[in-house]
Structure formats: structure tokens, C-alpha cells
Design a protein around this motif. Structure first.
Motif, mmCIF file in Angstrom:
data_model
loop_
_atom_site.group_PDB
_atom_site.id
_atom_site.type_symbol
_atom_site.label_atom_id
_atom_site.label_comp_id
_atom_site.label_asym_id
_atom_site.label_seq_id
_atom_site.Cartn_x
_atom_site.Cartn_y
_atom_site.Cartn_z
ATOM 1 N N ALA A 1 61.864 -8.613 -16.741
ATOM 2 C CA ALA A 1 60.663 -8.775 -17.555
ATOM 3 C C ALA A 1 59.635 -9.622 -16.824
ATOM 4 N N SER A 2 58.369 -9.479 -17.231
ATOM 5 C CA SER A 2 57.294 -10.322 -16.704
ATOM 6 C C SER A 2 56.253 -10.509 -17.792
ATOM 7 N N ILE A 3 55.549 -11.648 -17.730
ATOM 8 C CA ILE A 3 54.506 -11.927 -18.700
ATOM 9 C C ILE A 3 53.428 -12.768 -18.025
ATOM 10 N N PHE A 4 52.176 -12.514 -18.388
ATOM 11 C CA PHE A 4 51.039 -13.276 -17.871
ATOM 12 C C PHE A 4 50.136 -13.638 -19.045
ATOM 13 N N ALA A 5 49.680 -14.889 -19.079
ATOM 14 C CA ALA A 5 48.793 -15.346 -20.154
ATOM 15 C C ALA A 5 47.653 -16.157 -19.561
ATOM 16 N N ASN A 6 46.483 -16.038 -20.174
ATOM 17 C CA ASN A 6 45.313 -16.787 -19.711
ATOM 18 C C ASN A 6 44.429 -17.141 -20.897
ATOM 19 N N TYR A 7 43.982 -18.395 -20.911
ATOM 20 C CA TYR A 7 42.967 -18.845 -21.870
ATOM 21 C C TYR A 7 41.816 -19.425 -21.082
ATOM 22 N N ASN A 8 40.585 -19.073 -21.446
ATOM 23 C CA ASN A 8 39.441 -19.658 -20.761
ATOM 24 C C ASN A 8 38.292 -19.866 -21.724
ATOM 25 N N HIS A 9 37.467 -20.829 -21.369
ATOM 26 C CA HIS A 9 36.273 -21.167 -22.145
ATOM 27 C C HIS A 9 35.108 -21.275 -21.171
ATOM 28 N N SER B 1 18.906 -18.930 -24.181
ATOM 29 C CA SER B 1 19.929 -18.154 -23.477
ATOM 30 C C SER B 1 21.274 -18.886 -23.410
ATOM 31 N N ASP B 2 21.528 -19.793 -24.356
ATOM 32 C CA ASP B 2 22.823 -20.474 -24.397
ATOM 33 C C ASP B 2 23.941 -19.446 -24.580
ATOM 34 N N TYR B 3 25.050 -19.710 -23.912
ATOM 35 C CA TYR B 3 26.168 -18.762 -23.912
ATOM 36 C C TYR B 3 27.460 -19.538 -24.115
ATOM 37 N N ASP B 4 28.310 -19.034 -25.005
ATOM 38 C CA ASP B 4 29.599 -19.666 -25.258
ATOM 39 C C ASP B 4 30.640 -18.573 -25.529
ATOM 40 N N ARG B 5 31.662 -18.502 -24.654
ATOM 41 C CA ARG B 5 32.704 -17.487 -24.814
ATOM 42 C C ARG B 5 34.076 -18.120 -24.657
ATOM 43 N N LYS B 6 34.941 -17.837 -25.620
ATOM 44 C CA LYS B 6 36.344 -18.229 -25.540
ATOM 45 C C LYS B 6 37.170 -16.951 -25.577
ATOM 46 N N SER B 7 38.155 -16.862 -24.698
ATOM 47 C CA SER B 7 38.974 -15.653 -24.684
ATOM 48 C C SER B 7 40.410 -15.998 -24.348
ATOM 49 N N PHE B 8 41.288 -15.167 -24.891
ATOM 50 C CA PHE B 8 42.723 -15.317 -24.628
ATOM 51 C C PHE B 8 43.263 -13.953 -24.232
ATOM 52 N N HIS B 9 44.048 -13.929 -23.170
ATOM 53 C CA HIS B 9 44.589 -12.676 -22.649
ATOM 54 C C HIS B 9 46.092 -12.803 -22.473
ATOM 55 N N LEU B 10 46.801 -11.719 -22.808
ATOM 56 C CA LEU B 10 48.253 -11.688 -22.668
ATOM 57 C C LEU B 10 48.685 -10.279 -22.269
ATOM 58 N N ASN B 11 49.456 -10.165 -21.212
ATOM 59 C CA ASN B 11 50.033 -8.869 -20.862
ATOM 60 C C ASN B 11 51.420 -9.079 -20.256
ATOM 61 N N GLY C 1 47.044 -7.555 -24.629
ATOM 62 C CA GLY C 1 46.244 -8.097 -25.716
ATOM 63 C C GLY C 1 45.122 -8.942 -25.164
ATOM 64 N N ASN C 2 43.938 -8.807 -25.755
ATOM 65 C CA ASN C 2 42.800 -9.613 -25.319
ATOM 66 C C ASN C 2 41.932 -9.934 -26.526
ATOM 67 N N PHE C 3 41.684 -11.221 -26.751
ATOM 68 C CA PHE C 3 40.832 -11.663 -27.853
ATOM 69 C C PHE C 3 39.635 -12.414 -27.285
ATOM 70 N N THR C 4 38.446 -12.104 -27.792
ATOM 71 C CA THR C 4 37.214 -12.753 -27.337
ATOM 72 C C THR C 4 36.415 -13.233 -28.539
#
Length: 694
Positions: free
Chosen positions: A193-201, A211-221, A236-239
Motif C-alpha cells: 500500500a501507499s498513501i500521500f497527503a498534503n495540506y497547504n495555505h 486582488s486579495d487571494y486566500d486558498r486552503k486545500s487538502f489532498h489525499l491519494n 480526494g481533493n478539497f479546496t
């Protein structure tokens, strides 16, 4: 300053750095040995009978950490305009150039999961760079396997920790305009098995007003090996995004102060915000050495809110679907062949409401929601059935034939009518048969020529199918086009790789965004366009010594795009240049590697003038932009390293329009707002810490 002076300066800068440093670097893998990973175009890049470009992890990290699409302009035939971090338009071979704000006519996948909506709208920059291992871009129609996507197909392939590797990584990037990005990644892998996860802001105030920009995202595969013959993978990817919109400005405003926002958008404090969720599950089974199948199920949800000067748009979109294909390989009369057979299905529900924006009645408060003025629901579904067969006729000759059959239908329900009664209408696009034929001939072991003939299509978007009074325009037809292409891929020496492609695309039933109000459009079929072009890529890997590697490269495109038949509101634009895309785009750069740990990247981008309107009465100015970046990897312990990077974009502070709004019209005696100003000289830098567990 002339473009050659920019190139001369870049070359001198790289050479001076080279003269001051020397260390150990191993021989790089030659480009002919690079393999494509997306499941539908598996094979050696050099032996793929189509125009396919690869952006690997190194290529994606050559730029600042903000935009996934920033590397796309280094691909010949692909042009990306980024009016802001959340406003991007990707065109491939001129297809989609006249889109008003986003990307359509191009289809995108993430690990075989469609990113494009049911009506062809594509947003890629929601996916953070840290979650992507590589991107493969197929240029030109390839409907035999993918269906809708007249311009081409973009495959994003997720990051993978690799076999039996475990790691944790933390990175921080800062830069001009109060850029701040924080990212945490982790990967775990065993034989099973393998898994990768990432959270970024990611947040930034932006170069321009509003033009202010704010993005939070979470990725899992990840992937689970169920047996020797089967595996199960998930994605899975949430933004969550909130991005203010400066919009386009007029020429006078652009020359006066490019940092200013459009007056109405600034007064309304216009922005877009949304939550978006993408989920996918794929099952792969190997029946035998000859037969395998892959089936994916997926869903995509988006809840969006967008205050605009003319109204406030509230949207909710939900889609679900499945894609399945069987791959079989065998021999017929001692001729090896591979066959693919499958289908892709998607059903999408779009619910949109428009409200009055009362910002003018409440000064300095931004957008204020008023009464509801529209409420529509559109259900759309499509099914693509596809088949493709690949014959290795002789050791040197490979033939491919394919066919896609698409059926798309939709219904519209209007819940906001004068009689306060629900009105429902239905529509169907014509069933489309899209064939493909390709051939590749191996001149030598290192050189190949290919021929590709294919048909593509793109269906109208939700906005294009609606009339000004909110009804379905049942007379609309999808855009269709035939692509004819010949090309060469090969190495002249082990280290000198070249690609060249000559193509022509004839697009029929051109979909035109016809303006019906301030920043409001409807779609009409208005004619035909011809897309003729030449694409060139050259790269040389120069191993100066065991210590030093220099990699100069050139990518270029020279286009002749024009309207073949085009009459809009009585005006005949036959023979005019296609709006919204340059005739020339050239990248020249030199990369340098020292000790394997120090990398220097340079890139000079030249973009020719762009027609701003169908009349060709106005053009943007051509521009030249140079970007530089340096990265250094320091191994502190056996399993612990620190990675530093520092860069500058727009080194010579060029004033240019990074994006344009095609066919902008000035209302009330005002100038047309064509221009999205590009950023001035700006800097970025970052550090990442990574711990590897063997």
C-alpha cells in the motif's frame, strides 16, 4: 529593449554563474527514454504518434509556487493567460482563445478522474503544485478516447511516495505582494500500500487593487494492492477559496496606473468564493497477460458565491460519473496489436440564483445582496463510448485507429418566472462521431515521424446555452473540428532532442460569446476558423564535465489563425486574425546543474501582439519577460535535507498585459476594458525541510 538583448543578458548571467561553480553531476536520462504515465497514452514519448508534452516535477518547480499553469507557456502550442491567481484561460492551438474568463474547449483529468465540468469548464489551479508529480498535455483533438475537448487533453498525475518510502515534508514560501504559502506533506509506502497527503495555505494581497487571494486545500491519494492481479486507488481533493477580482481595465487606466482595479469591481468589492470537493475511486484488475480493465467512479461538488457589480451569483454544482476501459493485446497473423474499449458517463446538476447587488445604495460597504432576480437549474449528462486499436504492422510501422461516440442532453428548469410558475425545457446536442487515425514510422532507432488525423468537439457551456431571458437556446450546436498533423520526434545525438509538428485544424460552428450587457454574454454559432501552425522544441544536454551540466532549450510556435467564415450582427470578419491569441510565442532558456544539489533556471518568454477584437481594430503590445530561479538542496543528515529556493519574475520590470478580455465593449461612452496588467518585477523564495524514513 530588443528581445535579443534580453536573451543575450540571460545567457551572460548563466555563463557567469557557470564559470564560478563546478561540481559533480551524473548524466541525465535522455528524453527518448521518457515514458508517459497517463493510462490512456502509455508508452515512450518519442514513439507516441501525437503531439504530447511532458512537464515533470522539476519543470513544474522552475517557477514560483503559486500557479500550476505557470509552466504551461513553456509548452509550444499552449498559451496561458492569468489575469489573477484565480482567473486563467488555457488555449491549445488557438482553441478556446475567445472564451471570456475561464478555460473551456480543453478537457482535464486528475488520475483518470475528470476535472472538467459537464459543460467543459476547467479549473486547474485549485490543485496545488505539491500534490502533482507530472502533467501530460495532448495537443489537438483526441476525442477517440476522451470525448469533449476540441483543443486537447491535460492529464495531472498525483504525487507518489514511491515503493517502500516514508517521508514528512514542511515548506514555507514568501514573496512580493505579501505572498505566503505554507505546506505540509507526508507519504507512506509498503509493498502492499501507499498513501500521500498534503495540506497547504496560500495567501497574497496581489499586485493590483481588490486582488486579495486566500486558498486552503487538502489532498489525499493512495493505492492498495489487493492481490497480484488487482489494486484499488483513491483520490480526494478539497479546496476553500476566496479571491477578490480586480477585473480588466481600459487602455487609459492601464497606462495611468496598472495597479488599479476596474472602478465598479472595486466599489462592489467583487470576489468569488467557493468550497470544492473532488473524490474518485479506481479499481484495476489484470485478468491475464493479455487482458486488463480499469474502472473509476467519481464525484465533484462545488458551492460558490460571487458578488459582481451587475448582480450576485450563487451556484451549487454536483456531478457524479464513471469511466471504464478494457485493454487487450494479442497477435493477428503475427502482427502485434493492442485494443482499448470503454465508456465514460457523467451526470451534472447545476443550480444557480442571481440576486440584486445594492452596493451603490450602501457606499463603502462592498456588495450587498438584494432581491432574487433569477433562479435556474440545469441538469446535463453525457456518455462517451470509445474504441481504439493499435497495430504494430512492421517493426518500424505502427498504425492506430479509434472512434468516439458522444451523446449529450440537458434540461433547464426556470423557477423564477413572471407568472411565478415553474417552466421546464429540454435540449439535446447532435450525436457526434469522432474518429482518429495515426501512424508512426521509425526512421532510425532514435528518430520517428508520425501522422495524426482526428476529429474533436466541444459542447456549449451553461452560460452559452442560456438566452438573455433565461431560456435554453436549442439552436446551438457543439463546435467541431478536424485536426491534420505531421511531426518528427527524435535525437540527433544522445543529448540533442528535437520535436517539430505542423498542423491545421478547421473548426466549424464556432461558438461566439455575444455581449448582451455589461459583463454579460450569450452563445451563438457564428462561423468557422482555420488554425494553422508550426511547433518546435529543441533541448541539448551538455555535460561539460562530471561536475557540470548545462541544458539550453528553445520552444516556439508560429501560428496563422483566422476566421474562415464569420458574420456577427451583420459584420463580416472573414480573413481576420483570430481574437485573443498571439501569432508567435517563443521560450529560450538555459538550465544549469552543479553537484546535483545546485540548480539554476532561466527562461525568456516572448509573446507577439494579440488581436483584442474580431474587427482587428485593436491589438495588445508584444512583450518579453525573463524569469530566473535558483534552488539548492543541502543534505544535513543521511535522511534529512533542506531545500532552499530564490527567484525573480519579470527581471527587467516589463510593462505588459498578461491577459486580455476579447471583444470588450465600452458602455455609456466609456473605453473598452481589454487589459489585465501583468505583475511588475517581483521576488519569491522559500525553504523546505524533508525527513525520509527508509
Amino acid at each position: 529593449m530588443k528581445f535579443k538583448n534580453f536573451l543575450y543578458g540571460t545567457t551572460l548571467a548563466c555563463i557567469s554563474v557557470y564559470n564560478s561553480l563546478a561540481q559533480q553531476v551524473k548524466d541525465s536520462t535522455s528524453l527518448e527514454e521518457v515514458y508517459l504515465q497517463s493510462s490512456s497514452v502509455k508508452g515512450e514519448l518519442k514513439k507516441t504518434p501525437a503531439s504530447v508534452s511532458l512537464l515533470n516535477k522539476t519543470e513544474l518547480q522552475r517557477s514560483s509556487p503559486t500557479l500550476t499553469t505557470q509552466s504551461f507557456n513553456r509548452v509550444p502550442g499552449v498559451y496561458t493567460q492569468a489575469g489573477a491567481l484565480n482567473t486563467n484561460r488555457i488555449t491549445i492551438r488557438g482553441v478556446g482563445a475567445r472564451a471570456q474568463y475561464g478555460t473551456n474547449r480543453v478537457k482535464a483529468y486528475f488520475n483518470e478522474i475528470p476535472l472538467s465540468s459537464g459543460d467543459g469548464e476547467t479549473v486547474i489551479n485549485d490543485i496545488d503544485l505539491d500534490a502533482i508529480e507530472r502533467i501530460e498535455i495532448i495537443k489537438g483533438p483526441n476525442s477517440s478516447l476522451y470525448g469533449s475537448g476540441l483543443g486537447g487533453v491535460i492529464h495531472l498525475i498525483s504525487a507518489d511516495p514511491g515503493k517502500e518510502k516514508t517521508f514528512a515534508k514542511f515548506s514555507t514560501d514568501v514573496g512580493s505582494y505579501q505572498l505566503l504559502k505554507k505546506s505540509i506533506s507526508a507519504g507512506f509506502a509498503t509493498q502492499k500500500a501507499s498513501i500521500f497527503a498534503n495540506y497547504n495555505h496560500l495567501e497574497q494581497e496581489g499586485y493590483r487593487e481588490n486582488s486579495d487571494y486566500d486558498r486552503k486545500s487538502f489532498h489525499l491519494n493512495g493505492k492498495l494492492h489487493l492481490s497480484e492481479k488487482s489494486n484499488l486507488s483513491f483520490l480526494g481533493n478539497f479546496t476553500r477559496l476566496k479571491a477578490f477580482i480586480p477585473s480588466s481595465i481600459s487602455l487609459s487606466a492601464y497606462e495611468e496606473d496598472p495597479r488599479q482595479a476596474a472602478f465598479t469591481w472595486k466599489s462592489a468589492q467583487g470576489y468569488e468564493s467557493y468550497d470544492k470537493l473532488l473524490l474518485g475511486l479506481s479499481y484495476h484488475y489484470q485478468f491475464s497477460n493479455q487482458l486488463e480493465q480499469t474502472t473509476s467512479v467519481f464525484t465533484n461538488y462545488k458551492d460558490a458565491y460571487e458578488p459582481r457589480p451587475f448582480d450576485i451569483l450563487q451556484q451549487e454544482t454536483f456531478n457524479w460519473g464513471a469511466r471504464s476501459r478494457f485493454d487487450y493485446q494479442h497477435q493477428v497473423f503475427n502482427i502485434p496489436f493492442k485494443a482499448s474499449l470503454g465508456a465514460e458517463f457523467l451526470q451534472e446538476n447545476y443550480d444557480g440564483s442571481n440576486f440584486e447587488n445594492l452596493y451603490e445604495d450602501f457606499p463603502n460597504q462592498g456588495s450587498v445582496e438584494g432581491d432574487r432576480i433569477a433562479n435556474v437549474e440545469q441538469d446535463r449528462n453525457y456518455i462517451n463510448a470509445f474504441a481504439q486499436i493499435d497495430f504494430q504492422v512492421t517493426p518500424k510501422l505502427n498504425l492506430i485507429g479509434g472512434l468516439n461516440v458522444n451523446s449529450t442532453n440537458y434540461t433547464l428548469t426556470d423557477f423564477f418566472t413572471e407568472a411565478n410558475t415553474e417552466q421546464r425545457s429540454e435540449g439535446n446536442f447532435t450525436t457526434i462521431f469522432a474518429p482518429r487515425f495515426s501512424a508512426l514510422y521509425e526512421l532510425t532507432q532514435q528518430k520517428n515521424v508520425y501522422l495524426n488525423v482526428s476529429k474533436g468537439f466541444s459542447t456549449p457551456t451553461v452560460d452559452e446555452t442560456l438566452t438573455p431571458n433565461g431560456k435554453i437556446n436549442t439552436s446551438l450546436e457543439p463546435e467541431t473540428g478536424w485536426n491534420y498533423e505531421i511531426g518528427f520526434k527524435g535525437n540527433w545525438t544522445r543529448n540533442f532532442y528535437t520535436e517539430i509538428a505542423l498542423y491545421t485544424i478547421q473548426v466549424n460552428d464556432l461558438l461566439v460569446a455575444e455581449r448582451v450587457g455589461n459583463d454579460q454574454y450569450v452563445g451563438v454559432n457564428a462561423g468557422k476558423t482555420n488554425h494553422n501552425g508550426i511547433e518546435l522544441l529543441m533541448q541539448y544536454t551538455w555535460n561539460i564535465s562530471p561536475s557540470i551540466q548545462i541544458i539550453p532549450f528553445v520552444s516556439a510556435e508560429f501560428n496563422d489563425y483566422e476566421f474562415d467564415e464569420f458574420i456577427d450582427e451583420g459584420d463580416d470578419f472573414r480573413g481576420n486574425e483570430l481574437t485573443g491569441v498571439p501569432n508567435e510565442k517563443i521560450n529560450v532558456g538555459i538550465d544549469a546543474i552543479f553537484y546535483k544539489n545546485l540548480r539554476l533556471f532561466s527562461n525568456a518568454l516572448f509573446v507577439s501582439k494579440i488581436p483584442l477584437n474580431d474587427e482587428n481594430s485593436a491589438y495588445s503590445e508584444s512583450y518579453k519577460v525573463i524569469d530566473l530561479k535558483a534552488s539548492y538542496k543541502l543534505n544535513i543528515l543521511e535522511n534529512f535535507n533542506v531545500h532552499f529556493n530564490l527567484g525573480v519574475n519579470n527581471l527587467f520590470d516589463e510593462a505588459y498585459a498578461v491577459s486580455i478580455l476579447p471583444n470588450a465593449i465600452g458602455f455609456g461612452g466609456n473605453e473598452p476594458r481589454y487589459f489585465y496588467p501583468g505583475n511588475d518585477r517581483n521576488f519569491f523564495g522559500g525553504v523546505s525541510l524533508k525527513y525520509n524514513i527508509q
